[in-house]
Scaffold this motif. Structure first.
Motif, PDB file in Angstrom:
ATOM      1  N   LEU A 218       1.007  26.682  81.386  1.00 53.64           N
ATOM      2  CA  LEU A 218       1.803  27.665  80.841  1.00 53.64           C
ATOM      3  C   LEU A 218       3.101  27.327  81.569  1.00 53.64           C
TER       4      LEU A 218
ATOM      5  N   ASP B 294       8.243  31.388  78.584  1.00 58.24           N
ATOM      6  CA  ASP B 294       7.985  32.645  78.273  1.00 58.24           C
ATOM      7  C   ASP B 294       6.428  32.974  78.312  1.00 58.24           C
ATOM      8  N   SER B 295       5.695  32.060  78.160  1.00 62.30           N
ATOM      9  CA  SER B 295       4.300  32.089  78.394  1.00 62.30           C
ATOM     10  C   SER B 295       3.553  32.646  79.783  1.00 62.30           C
TER      11      SER B 295
END
Length: 106
Positions: free
Chosen positions: A83, A86-87
């Motif tokens: 990730l 923004d993840s």
């Protein structure tokens, strides 16, 4: 009539063989993609060691290190998730974390 049945059975058998071969190829492609994601993330860290402080490694739901991650054999990996941006969960971003590498093993 008997020969017609044999031909039909043979045709079905051949179609089943070709279908199972295509499934195997798709599974192999998926596994390569997962490993290439991890390889890409690790190479990024090798070229830019300052990223290590901004990355969390999670192995089997426990926080770990990049060194321990590198020790895991590919065939023992069940799941890989990377990730970025923004993840990454808000709780990590508050602490300056920009990347989360999550791995589950068999």
């Amino acid at each position: 009539m008997n020969s017609l049945k044999k031909i039909a059975v043979s045709a079905v058998f051949l179609m089943m063989l070709s279908f199972s071969g295509s499934l195997t190829a798709q599974q192999n492609e998926t596994q390569k993609e997962g490993n290439s994601l991890l390889i890409s993330a690790l190479k990024k860290h090798e070229t830019n060691p300052s990223l290590d402080a901004k990355t969390i490694v999670i192995i089997n739901k426990s926080e770990s290190t990049l060194e321990k991650l590198k020790e895991i054999q590919d065939k023992k990996m069940k799941f890989v998730k990377v990730l970025v941006g923004d993840s990454v969960k808000k709780k990590y971003r508050k602490n300056g974390i920009e990347e989360v590498i999550e791995v589950r093993t068999l």
